[in-house]
Motif scaffolding. Sequence first.
Motif, short mmCIF file in Angstrom:
data_model
loop_
_atom_site.label_atom_id
_atom_site.label_comp_id
_atom_site.label_asym_id
_atom_site.label_seq_id
_atom_site.Cartn_x
_atom_site.Cartn_y
_atom_site.Cartn_z
N THR A 35 53.15 43.27 40.19
CA THR A 35 51.90 42.29 41.25
C THR A 35 50.51 42.74 39.82
O THR A 35 50.60 43.41 39.64
CB THR A 35 51.76 43.84 42.46
N VAL A 37 46.71 41.46 39.05
CA VAL A 37 45.53 41.62 39.78
C VAL A 37 44.77 41.00 38.29
O VAL A 37 44.63 41.56 37.28
CB VAL A 37 44.80 41.68 40.13
N GLU A 45 41.32 30.35 37.91
CA GLU A 45 43.20 30.01 38.23
C GLU A 45 43.70 30.77 37.74
O GLU A 45 43.84 30.66 36.58
CB GLU A 45 42.76 28.47 38.45
N THR A 51 47.17 37.11 41.56
CA THR A 51 45.40 36.94 42.43
C THR A 51 44.21 37.20 41.01
O THR A 51 44.21 38.04 40.33
CB THR A 51 45.05 38.17 42.83
N HIS A 52 43.00 37.31 41.42
CA HIS A 52 42.10 37.11 40.89
C HIS A 52 40.25 37.11 41.63
O HIS A 52 40.17 36.83 42.26
CB HIS A 52 42.30 35.44 39.68
N ARG A 73 43.79 46.99 48.24
CA ARG A 73 44.78 45.52 49.28
C ARG A 73 46.32 46.39 48.39
O ARG A 73 46.82 45.42 48.98
CB ARG A 73 45.04 44.66 47.76
#
Length: 257
Positions: A35, A37, A45, A51-52, A73
């Motif tokens: 996962t 980040v 993007e 995710t950013h 999160r």
Amino acid sequence: MALAIDLSDRVALVTGGSRGIGRGIAEVLLEAGATVVTCGRSEAEPPGGATHVTCDVRDPDAVRGMVEGVVARHGRLDVLVNNAGGAPYALSADASPRFHDKIVGLNLMATLTCAQAANAVMQQQEGGGAIVNISSVSGVRPSPGTAAYGAAKAGVDSLTGSLAQEWGPRVRVNAVDVGLVRTADTADHYGGDATVAEIERTIPLGRMADVAEIGRVVAFLASDLASYVSGASVACHGGGEQPVFLYIAQQSNGEAL
């Protein structure tokens, strides 16, 4: 037994991970199942599946907030990749003290700031964690035109060894000393494809790295395959840079490199 890098149970934060080398690292970590980040000073993007978040990694309060947000999160933080950095060309005699301070702040102090925030989480969670600092060959040889950057990256290599000793056994800390890498900006940076091809002839492996090749070294260091690797600075430079005198001599004699 076949060996594979499996990061499917890991949460990774890649600073500066939306473009260039950082994006390549993020993409490889995603392929390994992590996962991911990414963060940067502005909205961007990220690679598909990541995710950013926005964060100025030079700001300790912002960094702590970012790390807390990742943990809130995703429940944990297993891997930090300190990739954010860089420097424009500027001769040392001409650059201002403020310029040098900003370069060292981004390339060295921000690395320490992010590492501190990640370590605080990793020390308390089951399984600890891994920190990978993206350093540069500029830290182990003269870096004319980017002297403050080279000095900062030398500091990153030193910092890596010190943190590995302070934070083990729960947290492993390693660095990757990156050489020349092809990105979307390479040709513009070096003055065109012909110049890039000439530069590549001086590299023992005959070419610049692809960003994914840097990513795979990072993924290895983040994985259990590197469970006994800590405090290392891993050279990823295609064999290193040929001495200038040798290159000139071979060119003058018409010898193939």
